[in-house]
Enzyme design. Structure first.
Site, PDB file in Angstrom:
ATOM      1  CD  GLU A 170      -2.473   1.193   2.796  1.00  0.00           C
ATOM      2  OE1 GLU A 170      -3.000   2.246   3.200  1.00  0.00           O
ATOM      3  OE2 GLU A 170      -2.518   0.122   3.439  1.00  0.00           O
ATOM      4  CD  GLU A 175      -3.540   7.228   5.623  1.00  0.00           C
ATOM      5  OE1 GLU A 175      -4.589   6.663   5.997  1.00  0.00           O
ATOM      6  OE2 GLU A 175      -2.410   6.951   6.065  1.00  0.00           O
TER       7      GLU A 175
END
Length: 335
Positions: A170, A175
């Site tokens: 990932e 974020e």
């Protein structure tokens, strides 16, 4: 605060006229571009698909309609996709918290091969408060969704380095909310994943006004985020550049990671094979997103970051991603 809730009926009617049908699901179209230094940027015939587990979509995965996308807070217009965390349905405010993936014209996931390449996106985080996370990231999912019923066109096959679905590499491009952000590689060796990752958070690094409301990169306004994956054969660094109002601002570089779980080499190998673009908006009842935006990581506090407070004080929270381009380093923002 002005009320701008996403109403299911209105958005459903807007999406119906534009949805791309692949199989029996109506996927909202989202224009993207693939770029080269020599040939410039070529428009791609892409769309988005909801994750198979989308609680407020009444249709089954693989046969969802425009109304289902509206019920999950997802809308597209041209090259922009907007995701609302909360969606008003009648007198109820549903915590839709959607997650979507980028599809190609054949109903497969777009596999972005990004080793030695860059990925750019315009972002609007102005309505994403403390405790909320508008995520824009890459997962090493299978192009066809892994052979599950309906495949990629039904939003099947999710995986990440937290081993949701199953374990896989990932790369968290963003974020973020209006107060803080992090970019974080999470490499894996088999099922041994670097769950914490080796991220770069400007606030935590001492650049406390780099990404902020009214900051050097002013999160009250739209701006461009460029992430570059340098290296030929193996990944040597991951670098960030911001562009806002014509001004470029460097945003940090990651040049080492945890070798015990693959390190930068493992992350680069996954980027070379191809990874799937995922986008989501969510909040965190367990840690209130403190790992992202509180204490040494950002200016937020726990009390304002609880899901209950976000729903009460920021029911309109949403993020918009637009102008998604990937290709040779330096090509996605040229001209």
């Amino acid at each position: 605060m002005a009320s701008k809730f996403l109403y299911v009926g209105l958005l459903g009617s807007l999406l119906t006229s534009a949805a791309v049908a692949q199989g029996s699901e109506a996927h909202p179209p989202l224009t993207t571009w693939k770029c080269t230094t020599a040939g410039g940027c070529v428009q791609q015939n892409t769309s988005v698909v909801l994750d198979k587990d989308s609680k407020y979509a009444s249709g089954a995965a693989g046969s969802r309609t425009a109304d289902d996308y509206a019920a999950m807070g997802v809308s597209t217009e041209g090259d922009a996709v907007t995701m609302y965390h909360y969606v008003k349905s009648g007198s109820t405010l549903n915590p839709a918290s959607p997650r979507i993936y980028l599809l190609d014209a054949n109903g497969q996931y777009v596999m972005m091969e990004l080793l030695g390449q860059e990925l750019s996106v315009d972002v609007d985080y102005s309505q994403v408060p403390c405790g909320e996370n508008g995520a824009f990231y890459l997962s090493e999912m299978k192009a066809d969704g892994g052979g599950s019923s309906g495949g990629a066109s039904a939003g099947q096959g999710y995986c990440d380095a937290q081993c949701q679905g199953y374990c896989c590499n990932e790369m968290d491009i963003l974020e973020a909310n209006a107060k803080a952000n992090a970019m974080t590689p999470h490499p894996c060796q088999g099922d041994n994943c670097d769950k914490a990752g080796c991220g770069y958070n400007p606030y935590a690094s001492g650049q406390r006004n780099l990404w902020a409301t009214g900051g050097t990169v002013d999160t009250n306004k739209k701006f461009t985020v460029i992430t570059q994956f340098a290296g030929s054969g193996s990944l040597t660094s991951i670098s960030r550049i911001y562009i806002q109002d014509g001004k470029q601002t460097p945003g940090g570089t990651i040049s080492a990671c945890n070798d015990g779980q693959g390190g930068l080499a493992g992350m680069g190998a996954a980027l070379g094979r191809g990874m799937v673009l995922a986008m989501s908006i969510w909040n965190d009842a367990t840690q209130q997103m403190s790992w992202l935006d509180a204490g040494n990581n950002g200016p937020c506090n726990i009390a304002e970051s609880t899901p209950a407070n976000i729903q009460a004080q920021h029911p309109d929270t949403h993020v918009t991603f637009s102008n998604i381009r990937w290709g040779d380093i330096g090509s996605t923002t040229k001209g």
